[in-house]
Scaffold this motif. Structure first.
Motif, PDB file in Angstrom:
ATOM      1  N   GLN A  63       0.827  -1.287  -0.235  1.00 46.18           N
ATOM      2  CA  GLN A  63      -0.066  -0.077   0.089  1.00 46.18           C
ATOM      3  C   GLN A  63       0.854   1.320   0.092  1.00 46.18           C
ATOM      4  O   GLN A  63       0.518   2.241  -0.849  1.00 46.18           O
ATOM      5  CB  GLN A  63      -0.979  -0.104   1.164  1.00 46.18           C
ATOM      6  N   CYS A  64       2.011   1.232   0.785  1.00 46.73           N
ATOM      7  CA  CYS A  64       2.919   2.402   0.579  1.00 46.73           C
ATOM      8  C   CYS A  64       3.397   2.635  -0.660  1.00 46.73           C
ATOM      9  O   CYS A  64       3.482   3.646  -1.074  1.00 46.73           O
ATOM     10  CB  CYS A  64       4.117   1.965   1.777  1.00 46.73           C
ATOM     11  N   LEU A  65       3.750   1.329  -1.322  1.00 48.55           N
ATOM     12  CA  LEU A  65       4.485   1.637  -2.881  1.00 48.55           C
ATOM     13  C   LEU A  65       3.224   2.054  -3.548  1.00 48.55           C
ATOM     14  O   LEU A  65       3.633   2.969  -4.666  1.00 48.55           O
ATOM     15  CB  LEU A  65       4.720   0.099  -3.048  1.00 48.55           C
ATOM     16  N   LEU A  66       1.969   1.621  -3.590  1.00 49.24           N
ATOM     17  CA  LEU A  66       1.070   2.509  -4.319  1.00 49.24           C
ATOM     18  C   LEU A  66       0.967   3.892  -4.043  1.00 49.24           C
ATOM     19  O   LEU A  66       0.929   4.550  -4.983  1.00 49.24           O
ATOM     20  CB  LEU A  66      -0.513   1.702  -3.976  1.00 49.24           C
ATOM     21  N   ASP A  67       0.981   4.162  -2.898  1.00 50.29           N
ATOM     22  CA  ASP A  67       0.898   5.734  -2.630  1.00 50.29           C
ATOM     23  C   ASP A  67       2.092   6.563  -3.240  1.00 50.29           C
ATOM     24  O   ASP A  67       2.029   7.666  -3.580  1.00 50.29           O
ATOM     25  CB  ASP A  67       0.848   6.034  -1.164  1.00 50.29           C
ATOM     26  N   LEU A  68       3.239   5.648  -3.548  1.00 48.20           N
ATOM     27  CA  LEU A  68       4.364   6.240  -4.171  1.00 48.20           C
ATOM     28  C   LEU A  68       4.643   5.940  -5.413  1.00 48.20           C
ATOM     29  O   LEU A  68       5.763   6.377  -6.011  1.00 48.20           O
ATOM     30  CB  LEU A  68       5.727   5.722  -3.265  1.00 48.20           C
ATOM     31  N   SER A  69       3.612   5.607  -6.042  1.00 44.41           N
ATOM     32  CA  SER A  69       3.397   5.480  -7.363  1.00 44.41           C
ATOM     33  C   SER A  69       4.397   4.348  -8.050  1.00 44.41           C
ATOM     34  O   SER A  69       5.026   4.425  -9.147  1.00 44.41           O
ATOM     35  CB  SER A  69       3.654   6.718  -8.309  1.00 44.41           C
ATOM     36  N   ARG A  70       4.688   3.211  -7.132  1.00 45.74           N
ATOM     37  CA  ARG A  70       5.469   1.951  -7.516  1.00 45.74           C
ATOM     38  C   ARG A  70       4.347   0.807  -7.631  1.00 45.74           C
ATOM     39  O   ARG A  70       4.673  -0.210  -6.972  1.00 45.74           O
ATOM     40  CB  ARG A  70       6.540   1.832  -6.620  1.00 45.74           C
ATOM     41  N   ALA A  71       3.639   1.007  -8.600  1.00 41.60           N
ATOM     42  CA  ALA A  71       2.402  -0.080  -8.732  1.00 41.60           C
ATOM     43  C   ALA A  71       2.979  -1.241  -9.046  1.00 41.60           C
ATOM     44  O   ALA A  71       2.256  -2.282  -8.406  1.00 41.60           O
ATOM     45  CB  ALA A  71       1.457   0.373  -9.736  1.00 41.60           C
ATOM     46  N   ASP A  72       4.000  -1.649  -9.619  1.00 48.38           N
ATOM     47  CA  ASP A  72       4.382  -2.978 -10.353  1.00 48.38           C
ATOM     48  C   ASP A  72       4.708  -3.791  -9.025  1.00 48.38           C
ATOM     49  O   ASP A  72       4.444  -4.710  -8.584  1.00 48.38           O
ATOM     50  CB  ASP A  72       5.276  -2.990 -11.511  1.00 48.38           C
ATOM     51  N   GLU A  73       5.819  -2.969  -8.152  1.00 46.54           N
ATOM     52  CA  GLU A  73       6.295  -3.437  -6.948  1.00 46.54           C
ATOM     53  C   GLU A  73       5.196  -3.874  -5.947  1.00 46.54           C
ATOM     54  O   GLU A  73       5.279  -4.805  -5.248  1.00 46.54           O
ATOM     55  CB  GLU A  73       7.294  -2.797  -6.536  1.00 46.54           C
ATOM     56  N   ALA A  74       4.325  -2.777  -5.867  1.00 44.17           N
ATOM     57  CA  ALA A  74       3.175  -3.056  -4.882  1.00 44.17           C
ATOM     58  C   ALA A  74       2.288  -4.311  -5.212  1.00 44.17           C
ATOM     59  O   ALA A  74       1.921  -5.061  -4.409  1.00 44.17           O
ATOM     60  CB  ALA A  74       2.128  -1.948  -4.939  1.00 44.17           C
ATOM     61  N   HIS A  75       2.077  -4.651  -6.295  1.00 42.01           N
ATOM     62  CA  HIS A  75       1.259  -5.663  -6.828  1.00 42.01           C
ATOM     63  C   HIS A  75       1.862  -6.956  -6.167  1.00 42.01           C
ATOM     64  O   HIS A  75       1.243  -7.953  -5.914  1.00 42.01           O
ATOM     65  CB  HIS A  75       1.072  -5.923  -8.344  1.00 42.01           C
ATOM     66  N   VAL A  76       3.356  -7.204  -6.376  1.00 46.77           N
ATOM     67  CA  VAL A  76       3.992  -8.059  -5.797  1.00 46.77           C
ATOM     68  C   VAL A  76       3.789  -8.389  -4.303  1.00 46.77           C
ATOM     69  O   VAL A  76       3.486  -9.297  -3.923  1.00 46.77           O
ATOM     70  CB  VAL A  76       5.365  -8.327  -6.433  1.00 46.77           C
ATOM     71  N   ARG A  77       4.008  -7.023  -3.520  1.00 48.89           N
ATOM     72  CA  ARG A  77       4.053  -7.290  -2.274  1.00 48.89           C
ATOM     73  C   ARG A  77       2.803  -7.477  -1.671  1.00 48.89           C
ATOM     74  O   ARG A  77       2.411  -8.395  -0.664  1.00 48.89           O
ATOM     75  CB  ARG A  77       4.550  -5.959  -1.760  1.00 48.89           C
ATOM     76  N   ILE A  78       1.534  -7.057  -2.351  1.00 48.00           N
ATOM     77  CA  ILE A  78       0.118  -7.238  -2.119  1.00 48.00           C
ATOM     78  C   ILE A  78      -0.230  -8.677  -2.324  1.00 48.00           C
ATOM     79  O   ILE A  78      -0.827  -9.418  -1.233  1.00 48.00           O
ATOM     80  CB  ILE A  78      -0.797  -6.424  -2.623  1.00 48.00           C
ATOM     81  N   ALA A  79       0.182  -9.266  -3.201  1.00 53.92           N
ATOM     82  CA  ALA A  79      -0.291 -10.716  -3.583  1.00 53.92           C
ATOM     83  C   ALA A  79       0.725 -11.649  -2.516  1.00 53.92           C
ATOM     84  O   ALA A  79       0.112 -12.599  -2.091  1.00 53.92           O
ATOM     85  CB  ALA A  79       0.391 -10.958  -5.145  1.00 53.92           C
ATOM     86  N   GLU A  80       1.776 -11.319  -2.199  1.00 48.87           N
ATOM     87  CA  GLU A  80       2.575 -12.037  -1.237  1.00 48.87           C
ATOM     88  C   GLU A  80       1.858 -12.103   0.115  1.00 48.87           C
ATOM     89  O   GLU A  80       1.662 -13.121   0.600  1.00 48.87           O
ATOM     90  CB  GLU A  80       3.965 -11.467  -1.078  1.00 48.87           C
ATOM     91  N   GLY A  81       1.378 -10.970   0.454  1.00 49.72           N
ATOM     92  CA  GLY A  81       0.631 -10.726   1.553  1.00 49.72           C
ATOM     93  C   GLY A  81      -0.404 -11.758   1.800  1.00 49.72           C
ATOM     94  O   GLY A  81      -0.890 -12.098   2.780  1.00 49.72           O
ATOM     95  N   LEU A  82      -1.573 -11.446   0.704  1.00 52.32           N
ATOM     96  CA  LEU A  82      -2.587 -12.294   0.625  1.00 52.32           C
ATOM     97  C   LEU A  82      -2.501 -13.680   0.709  1.00 52.32           C
ATOM     98  O   LEU A  82      -3.288 -14.276   0.970  1.00 52.32           O
ATOM     99  CB  LEU A  82      -3.440 -11.788  -0.668  1.00 52.32           C
ATOM    100  N   ALA A  83      -1.259 -14.305   0.045  1.00 52.95           N
ATOM    101  CA  ALA A  83      -1.033 -15.467  -0.025  1.00 52.95           C
ATOM    102  C   ALA A  83      -0.525 -16.203   1.284  1.00 52.95           C
ATOM    103  O   ALA A  83      -0.973 -17.375   1.685  1.00 52.95           O
ATOM    104  CB  ALA A  83      -0.042 -15.791  -0.890  1.00 52.95           C
ATOM    105  N   LEU A  84      -0.096 -15.169   2.272  1.00 54.97           N
ATOM    106  CA  LEU A  84       0.131 -15.544   3.556  1.00 54.97           C
ATOM    107  C   LEU A  84      -0.997 -15.556   4.628  1.00 54.97           C
ATOM    108  O   LEU A  84      -0.797 -16.193   5.732  1.00 54.97           O
ATOM    109  CB  LEU A  84       1.441 -14.749   4.161  1.00 54.97           C
ATOM    110  N   LEU A  85      -2.013 -14.993   4.416  1.00 52.05           N
ATOM    111  CA  LEU A  85      -2.992 -14.482   5.348  1.00 52.05           C
ATOM    112  C   LEU A  85      -3.760 -15.707   5.476  1.00 52.05           C
ATOM    113  O   LEU A  85      -4.254 -16.514   4.593  1.00 52.05           O
ATOM    114  CB  LEU A  85      -3.896 -13.385   4.731  1.00 52.05           C
ATOM    115  N   PRO A  86      -4.152 -16.170   6.714  1.00 49.62           N
ATOM    116  CA  PRO A  86      -4.872 -17.423   7.078  1.00 49.62           C
ATOM    117  C   PRO A  86      -6.461 -17.114   6.909  1.00 49.62           C
ATOM    118  O   PRO A  86      -6.826 -15.766   6.824  1.00 49.62           O
ATOM    119  CB  PRO A  86      -4.705 -17.517   8.466  1.00 49.62           C
ATOM    120  N   LYS A  87      -7.316 -18.283   6.443  1.00 50.03           N
ATOM    121  CA  LYS A  87      -8.653 -18.018   6.290  1.00 50.03           C
ATOM    122  C   LYS A  87      -9.298 -17.346   7.624  1.00 50.03           C
ATOM    123  O   LYS A  87     -10.292 -16.605   7.412  1.00 50.03           O
ATOM    124  CB  LYS A  87      -9.196 -19.254   6.011  1.00 50.03           C
ATOM    125  N   ALA A  88      -8.945 -17.549   9.045  1.00 46.25           N
ATOM    126  CA  ALA A  88      -9.348 -16.876   9.950  1.00 46.25           C
ATOM    127  C   ALA A  88      -9.432 -15.605  10.031  1.00 46.25           C
ATOM    128  O   ALA A  88     -10.129 -14.794  10.734  1.00 46.25           O
ATOM    129  CB  ALA A  88      -8.601 -17.424  11.120  1.00 46.25           C
TER     130      ALA A  88
END
Length: 206
Positions: free
Chosen positions: A107-132
């Protein structure tokens, strides 16, 4: 805050101040958030708590466009989260995890207009998030959708927003629905894309 001070519970006081700061950032006062988080950081030594505080201050610096300060706090947040603690984390930040660090960094990277890197970090985080933590997943999906819209990937943004809205509706995540309502106007220039008009109507009715 007064009760925390009276009890001498510096960790809890830092948590309360952190929530004030997070709200300040949400209502467009990142300067105020930076100051509040600086005070909060002086009130706790637990690495998990400090990681969350550094991460929230990074969000505020990103909103201000201060790249160097944002990157510094992201680095400090990662270092703190990887530090082994002898005591359990305070209850107000016990949920803090690598998933949160990855998505909020994105989200920080999105705010700093680094969208491609932001996509990677957000996808990584979503993959790590438990269903709970599905409520958090719904919120993080709105971050991901915003990133796709920044790069004009409307189809992906539509799919992710629809997934978030379905999830939020199913579990009653009102904050997530609010974020989707705030995001919906960004879809209006793309009404000709299949599914966009339907999504806007769903959001209006939600």
């Amino acid at each position: 805050m007064q009760a925390a001070n009276a009890a001498g519970d510096r960790d809890f006081g830092a948590g309360v101040l952190s929530d004030f700061a997070y709200q300040s950032n949400w209502i467009g006062q990142p300067n105020l958030s930076v100051g509040q988080l600086g005070h909060a950081l002086s009130g706790t030594k637990h690495p998990t708590a400090r990681s969350l505080l550094f991460l929230r201050r990074a969000r505020a610096y990103a909103a201000l466009g201060d790249r160097s300060a944002c990157y510094r706090d992201l680095s400090d947040a990662e270092t703190a989260l990887s530090t082994r603690a002898t005591d359990p984390a305070p209850g107000w930040c016990a949920w803090m995890s690598p998933a949160d660090l990855a998505v909020e960094s994105g989200q920080c990277l999105l705010d700093l207009s680094r969208a491609d890197e932001a996509h990677v970090r957000i996808a990584e985080g979503l993959a790590l998030l438990p269903k709970a933590r599905d409520k958090t997943r719904g919120i993080f999906l709105t971050y991901q959708a915003r990133g796709f819209l920044q790069t004009n990937d409307v189809e992906q943004a539509l799919a992710v927003t629809t997934e978030s809205l379905d999830l939020a509706t199913r579990i009653g995540a009102e904050r997530c629905v609010t974020l989707i309502r705030e995001l919906a106007p960004a879809f209006k220039p793309y009404r000709q894309v299949d599914g966009v008009a339907d999504l806007i109507e769903r959001v209006r009715a939600a």
